[in-house]
Design an enzyme around this catalytic site. Structure first.
Site, PDB file in Angstrom:
ATOM      1  N   ASP A  71      -4.905  -3.569   5.044  1.00 52.53           N
ATOM      2  CA  ASP A  71      -5.359  -3.196   6.379  1.00 52.53           C
ATOM      3  C   ASP A  71      -6.856  -3.395   6.599  1.00 52.53           C
ATOM      4  O   ASP A  71      -7.294  -3.669   7.690  1.00 52.53           O
ATOM      5  CB  ASP A  71      -4.954  -1.743   6.705  1.00 52.53           C
ATOM      6  CG  ASP A  71      -5.257  -0.794   5.562  1.00 52.53           C
ATOM      7  OD1 ASP A  71      -6.043  -1.163   4.679  1.00 52.53           O
ATOM      8  OD2 ASP A  71      -4.719   0.337   5.556  1.00 52.53           O
ATOM      9  N   ASP A  88       0.855  -1.185   0.000  1.00 53.37           N
ATOM     10  CA  ASP A  88       0.000   0.000   0.000  1.00 53.37           C
ATOM     11  C   ASP A  88       0.885   1.227   0.000  1.00 53.37           C
ATOM     12  O   ASP A  88       2.023   1.172   0.458  1.00 53.37           O
ATOM     13  CB  ASP A  88      -0.826   0.048   1.296  1.00 53.37           C
ATOM     14  CG  ASP A  88      -1.971  -0.940   1.262  1.00 53.37           C
ATOM     15  OD1 ASP A  88      -2.325  -1.370   0.164  1.00 53.37           O
ATOM     16  OD2 ASP A  88      -2.473  -1.273   2.337  1.00 53.37           O
ATOM     17  N   ASP A 111      -9.396  -6.474   2.410  1.00 51.78           N
ATOM     18  CA  ASP A 111      -8.049  -6.886   2.005  1.00 51.78           C
ATOM     19  C   ASP A 111      -7.758  -8.329   2.401  1.00 51.78           C
ATOM     20  O   ASP A 111      -6.828  -8.950   1.894  1.00 51.78           O
ATOM     21  CB  ASP A 111      -6.987  -5.994   2.665  1.00 51.78           C
ATOM     22  CG  ASP A 111      -6.978  -4.596   2.083  1.00 51.78           C
ATOM     23  OD1 ASP A 111      -7.432  -4.447   0.939  1.00 51.78           O
ATOM     24  OD2 ASP A 111      -6.520  -3.660   2.759  1.00 51.78           O
TER      25      ASP A 111
END
Ligand code: ATP
Length: 892
Positions: A634, A326, A638
């Site tokens: 997170d 990310d 996901d």
């Protein structure tokens, strides 16, 4: 008490708590004392005594004990007692190692145990869920696991998935009103949330009504699934290898015994020698030492802020070839500050940094008063209302509680003199549609003082633009035509190209007293107001980490929900984007099949505007290309990608419980550089395991061969059984452990990742084991033969010299094992543990050689100084030979 049948005020009274300030610290202490901790009882733990005795259940150790019994019966008391003593010492060593491994794994479990938000003494704080008491007020949001059974007192679009209790995987909507149906089943308790269930949407607050075994989960705790196996591939491979080695060792031992007996040796001695040799040569304990090494490695990783939740991941880390990470918070600091605002063709800038609400607004580089700029003002007010964060002054610092993107919007409004509590006097929030990363926006339904109702939406500008039908331009609402659309688009791109994260604000009036049920209904036909652009500086350490990964053959891929242009700008700053690499966005991804993606995925370095669902596709495509993928995440959505990745990585700070539970690795600091550190450590642990496998097996080969050669040559036994046992069960262990703690070789991050299919003996390890074992056996035999032929009447002395040579050759060889190349390629004494381990092993050998009371037990005699020259000379030959050949190769 039936809390679900009560009004919430009644619940508050019944539980003697206070919904506005929670329990006091004192009250909590009292309740813990009275009712205990919020824990589910676990199955019986293995007691220390049991663990100690389990050290002796090895088949070969049992055979040895049986053999000892026979020698005891034959009157060989000294041998029998000595062997038992050695077995017990070995048992203690094994016991302490296993205890240590167990403890560190337990500590790890506690570290990764879920935390909950609780209100105590008027403040929200995070505590481990086992510290929850009845009467505590808990707050939870999408992705959290509920820490105890709670009666809900607040629910904002709260939905909870209760399959852990009910088996039903469709989430249940939750309410706060009292229930009237009698004896509802768990699935119907709409105003109660249960321990262990998961929030899938919205947020809520509840008061704890039951903890630990008293919860619904506690009552069915027996049904809880058992923990999955923590065995790593290497451990499994070593176990298989162990079986082969047992057969080989037994065959060789049998050969030694048979040849010995044929050569006229006494059967009893040969039998005991055979058993000792078998005990020594069979690496049954190897998987256990591997576990210890893995768990010690895991402890080291914790110091670097990486928590390994699944032991096998330690190994897989070393094979990682792609890290998909990310952007926000992992590669960037997640400290956002609005610097630009755009509306209706105008751009304003704001100065001031961090969360301090001090700064001025400028238009065309001229200071302006925000309250004179209507569109600006509206954008700021709406950004502040459609917001969950808080900025609090602590001492001199302004601290953000909540999402940094929202924090930045709060601060920009505060800089213009707005204040949320005051705004809330003018606007009442009627309903909320929370943010989620698939929609990329959030909305609220508000009513102002005049009774007018609005929807306010904020989110990704391109998405909001897509659902807007009009735009605020020069104070007037205009229909969004192609031309204005283009203008907005280029304004967004312009902000994004400056690496700014952009959030658009839009609204629509709705008829009074309407209730909007769905997000779809709320988030359509909006009026676009403008965009706020915020900086989020890259974390300073990430650029170097990306570079190091590249050198280590690991590709870094940025995956972000952010705008492609913003992502591109930051990826370029971090060295992720090269001239050849491509950017793909969510829309393109949606149109591709996994196979299509597979064809291009190697060239893509940035995936922008992705939804969590896309991550799974990316993982699959990369895996199909043969990559070992680490994937960060997170949120709740996901979890599937984290699970599917070879190494699922969850954020420790911003990650939800669900993401953490799905992950193999948790980053305590949410930092990309920590993934790199964990990979480095993972590579090192694997290399260290190779080091001690090499050391221990070469030692075993040496021992078997010296005995075999001696028997074949018709010589007497060069080593007596008790000496073999002493070497293997006592003096070998410490250096092996010390190798497990070795620091990485310099080049550990300068070569490509290891293949996951690599066998234990690959990269020349098998050859090293056999050749070094052979040399160790040979020099020990030479030492024995030289002294024995000098004076055949002094057999015991020759055996002592052989014993010393064997130990010395092993203890010198152990320094070789520190490097894949040669003892000369790094400072041999660079590992202090190893130096001390070798010294203590040496002392243990010297004690049995020189301490008179032990001499009859170990069949030793004090060695004369001149013979030490022979011993040291011979035992260092193998290392000299290897170092010599290394130098020769180097000079060529
Ligand atoms: P990463 O995936 O790298 O963490 P991200 O934080 O940008 O990136 P998301 O959280 O999925 O990913 O956000 C996607 C987009 O949604 C953002 O670019 C932003 O425009 C918008 N957004 C983020 N947070 C909020 C929020 N609290 N309210 C409304 N919109 C938001």
């Amino acid at each position: 008490m039936k809390f679900h049948e009560m009004e919430i005020k009644q619940v508050e009274r019944a539980l003697e708590t206070d919904f506005s300030s929670g329990l006091s610290a004192e009250e909590v202490k009292k309740r813990v004392k009275q009712f205990g901790l919020n824990e589910l009882e676990e199955g019986e733990k293995q007691s220390a005594l049991l663990l100690f005795f389990s050290q002796f259940k090895d088949f070969m150790v049992l055979v040895l004990l049986a053999a000892t019994l026979i020698s005891g019966l034959l009157g060989e008391y000294i041998d029998a007692i000595a062997i038992i003593a050695i077995v017990i010492i070995n048992g203690f060593l094994g016991f302490f190692q296993e205890r240590r491994a167990e403890k560190s794994l337990q500590a790890l479990k506690e570290l990764s145990a879920p935390q909950v938000s609780v209100l105590r003494d008027g403040k929200w704080m995070k505590i481990p869920s086992k510290e929850i008491v009845v009467g505590d007020i808990l707050k939870f949001t999408s992705g959290d696991r509920i820490g105890a059974d709670v009666r809900l007192i607040e629910s904002k679009s709260l939905e909870i998935e209760e399959s852990a209790l009910t088996g039903e995987s469709v989430p249940v909507s939750k309410i706060t009103e009292k229930l009237t149906n009698e004896n509802p089943g768990i699935g119907d308790m709409e105003n109660t949330a249960f321990m262990g269930t998961m929030v899938t949407r919205g947020n809520g607050v509840g008061v704890v009504i039951a903890i630990g075994m008293k919860t619904a989960m506690g009552q069915i705790a027996g049904l809880l699934q058992t923990a999955e196996s923590q065995e790593t591939p290497l451990q499994r491979r070593l176990e298989q290898l162990g079986k082969i080695l047992i057969t080989v060792a037994l065959l060789l031992t049998f050969l030694v015994v048979a040849v010995g007996v044929i050569q006229g040796h006494d059967i009893y001695t040969m039998f005991l020698a055979g058993v000792s040799l078998a005990v020594a040569a069979i690496p049954e304990g190897l998987p256990a030492i591997v576990t210890v090494a893995l768990s010690l490695g895991v402890q080291k990783m914790i110091k670097q802020k990486a928590i390994v939740r699944k032991l096998p991941a330690v190994e897989t880390l070393g094979c990682a070839s792609v890290i998909c990470s990310d952007k926000t918070g992992t590669m960037t600091q997640n400290k956002m500050t609005v610097t630009h605002l755009w509306s209706g063709g105008q751009t304003w800038t704001v100065d001031g940094g961090g969360y301090q609400p001090k700064g001025d607004f400028y238009r065309n580089e001229k200071k302006v008063h925000p309250k004179d700029e209507k569109a600006l003002q509206q954008m700021l007010i709406f950004g502040m209302l459609c917001n969950h964060s808080e900025i609090n002054l602590k001492g001199e610092d302004y601290i953000l509680d909540g999402d940094p993107t929202e924090g930045a919007l709060l601060v920009s409004a505060m800089k213009a003199g707005f204040n949320r509590p005051k705004l809330l006097e003018e606007f009442t929030i009627m309903n909320e549609f929370p943010f989620d990363s698939s929609r990329k926006m959030m909305s609220i339904h508000v009513k102002d003082k005049q009774g007018r109702h609005f929807i306010i939406t904020k989110g990704a500008p391109d998405v909001i633009l897509g659902i807007s039908e009009s735009i605020l331009w020069d104070g007037r609402t205009q229909y969004l035509n192609k031309e204005t659309n283009q203008k907005v688009q280029s304004a967004i791109d312009n902000l994004a190209s400056q690496a700014l994260r952009t959030i658009a604000i839009a609204f629509k009036p709705i008829p009074a007293n309407t209730y909007i049920f769905s997000e779809k209904e709320a988030e359509s036909k909006l009026t676009f107001i403008g965009v706020q652009g915020m900086i989020d500086p890259p974390r300073p350490e990430v650029k170097l980490a990306v570079k190091e990964c590249k050198e280590a053959g690991i590709k870094t891929v940025m995956i972000t929900g952010d705008h492609a242009i913003t992502a591109k700008a930051i990826a370029a700053q971090l060295g992720i984007l090269t001239s050849k690499s491509k950017v793909l966005d969510g829309k393109q991804l949606s149109e591709m099949s996994v196979e299509d993606l597979e064809n291009v995925v190697e060239d893509v370095s940035v995936f922008a505007r992705v939804s969590p669902e896309h991550k799974l596709k990316i993982v699959k495509a990369l895996q199909n290309r043969g990559h070992i993928v680490a994937m960060t995440g997170d949120g709740v959505n996901d979890a599937p990608a984290i699970k599917a990745a070879d190494i699922g990585v969850a954020m420790g700070i911003t990650g939800t419980d669900v993401a953490k539970e799905a992950s193999a690795l948790v980053l305590l600091d949410d930092n990309f550089a920590t993934i790199k550190a964990a990979i480095k450590e993972g590579r090192n642990i694997y290399e260290n395991i190779r080091k001690f496998v090499r050391y221990l097996l070469a030692s075993n080969v040496g021992e078997i061969l010296v005995m075999l050669f001696a028997m074949l040559l018709g010589l007497p036994l060069p080593l007596v059984p008790i000496q073999i046992l002493w070497v293997n069960l006592v003096t070998d262990g410490l250096p092996a452990m010390a190798l497990g703690l070795d620091r990485p070789e310099e080049n550990v991050m300068k070569r490509g990742p290891r293949s996951p299919n690599e066998g234990v003996f690959s990269r020349g390890l098998g050859w090293k084991v056999v050749s070094r074992g052979f040399l160790i056996g040979l020099v020990t035999l030479f030492a024995f033969m030289i002294v024995y032929h000098n004076d055949p009447s002094q057999l015991q002395y020759a055996q002592t010299v052989a014993f010393a040579t064997l130990v010395m050759a092993q203890l010198i060889h152990v320094f070789d094992c520190r490097s894949e190349k040669s003892v000369l390629s790094r400072n041999p004494f660079g590992n202090q543990y190893l130096v001390w381990a070798v010294i203590s092993s040496l002392l243990m050998v010297l004690v049995v050689i020189y301490y008179p009371p032990l001499q009859p037990i170990f069949h030793t005699l004090p060695i004369a100084a001149k013979d030490w020259l022979l011993i040291i000379g011979l035992s260092s030959i193998p290392t000299f030979l290897l170092a010599g050949s290394f130098l020769l190769r180097k000079t060529k």
